[in-house]
Write an enzyme that holds these catalytic residues in place. Structure first.
Site, PDB file in Angstrom:
ATOM      1  CB  SER A 105    -121.431 -10.455  -0.765  1.00 43.67           C
ATOM      2  OG  SER A 105    -120.094  -9.958  -0.829  1.00 43.67           O
ATOM      3  CG  ASP A 230    -117.738 -11.713  -7.974  1.00 43.30           C
ATOM      4  OD1 ASP A 230    -117.031 -10.538  -7.307  1.00 43.30           O
ATOM      5  OD2 ASP A 230    -118.835 -12.028  -7.425  1.00 43.30           O
ATOM      6  CG  HIS A 259    -119.880  -9.170  -5.404  1.00 38.46           C
ATOM      7  ND1 HIS A 259    -119.592 -10.135  -5.406  1.00 38.46           N
ATOM      8  CD2 HIS A 259    -120.083  -8.359  -4.405  1.00 38.46           C
ATOM      9  CE1 HIS A 259    -119.362 -10.518  -4.060  1.00 38.46           C
ATOM     10  NE2 HIS A 259    -119.997  -9.414  -3.368  1.00 38.46           N
TER      11      HIS A 259
END
Length: 282
Positions: A105, A230, A259
């Site tokens: 991320s 996501d 995610h």
């Protein structure tokens, strides 16, 4: 002897400066992997990568970035340049060479900035899992695929009003359907244990930083792993453009992946990392 509030003289800490010590873990032996956590998360998020990969003969180093987890909250340094320098300090302190950097991320931006700032002399390759910082999040005249600034400002306002509620509203979509409440709470606890000042500052840095030129200059092997469901970092805004911008990247799209793939798809993520490392460390 005066007490060291950072426990920086104890095993498991690296002293950066008078205000900052970073907590790390170093499991296993063999080909080295360094894990960088997502925004407001810490090294614990990588438990389901580090434990099995260490058992399989890899050396897995993970650390809590400043303001996160067990590391210090110095109240400053919440910017990509400083975080890249912190990463260099960790790699140097642990004597890592020919390392594969694995970032989730927000950490995609840390890895890109590290390579821009410190070069690839230590790095064999990079794995970007659900990248959320790259290439460029903000919608501008030359980046029409980005997100409107008003969306970020609304999110900031929501965070500043109540970060626990901000987390709760997004919790279900972060993981795959059917994920237990215990797992969701584990993640929320990590996030709420992060310095709120760090969380806000890094979120703002993520919004405004344009990594497009830096990505184009990277010439190490890269693997991008991204889910097509996501909600935090949509594939078409971050994952696919990031892979396209990297000269030597492979993109693996996980059908149904969200995610939280490091947890919900841990076995597949681990196997993809192993295959990538085996190819480029040979």
């Amino acid at each position: 002897m005066a007490r060291d509030p950072c426990n920086a003289r104890q095993p498991g800490y690296i002293r950066i400066d008078d205000d900052t010590a970073l907590h790390y873990r170093d499991w296993g032996d063999g080909v080295p992997l360094a894990f960088l956590s997502g925004w407001t998360l810490n090294a614990d998020m990588w438990n389901y990568q580090c434990a099995p990969l260490a058992a399989a003969g890899y050396r897995c180093v993970a650390f809590d970035r400043r303001g996160h987890g067990r590391s210090s909250d110095p109240g400053h340094g919440y910017d990509y340049d400083t975080l890249a320098d912190d990463l260099e300090a960790v790699l140097d302190a642990r004597g890592l060479a020919r390392v594969t950097l694995v970032g989730h991320s927000f950490a995609s931006g840390e890895i890109v900035r590290y390579l821009s700032r410190h070069g690839a002399r230590r790095v064999a390759g990079i794995v970007l899992l659900s990248p959320a910082s790259t290439p460029c999040l903000l919608k501008t005249a030359d980046n029409p695929g980005g997100l409107d600034a008003s969306l970020f400002e609304a999110s900031f306002d929501e965070m500043l009003a109540s970060f626990p509620d901000w987390i709760e509203r997004r919790a279900q979509a972060y993981f795959s359907p059917g994920t237990s409440r215990a797992t969701i709470q584990w993640t929320a606890d990590m996030m709420l244990g992060t310095s709120f000042h760090a969380a806000v500052q890094l979120s703002r840095a993520q919004m405004v930083t344009d990594f497009r030129r830096e990505l184009a200059a990277i010439d190490v092997p890269a693997l991008v792993l991204h889910g097509d469901c996501d909600a935090s970092a949509p594939l078409e805004i971050t994952g696919r453009p990031t892979a396209a911008a990297l000269a030597r990247a492979t993109l693996n799209v996980y059908e149904g992946g969200t995610h939280g793939m490091y947890f919900n798809h841990a076995a597949r993520v681990n196997e993809d990392i192993r295959a990538f490392v085996a190819r480029w460390q040979a």
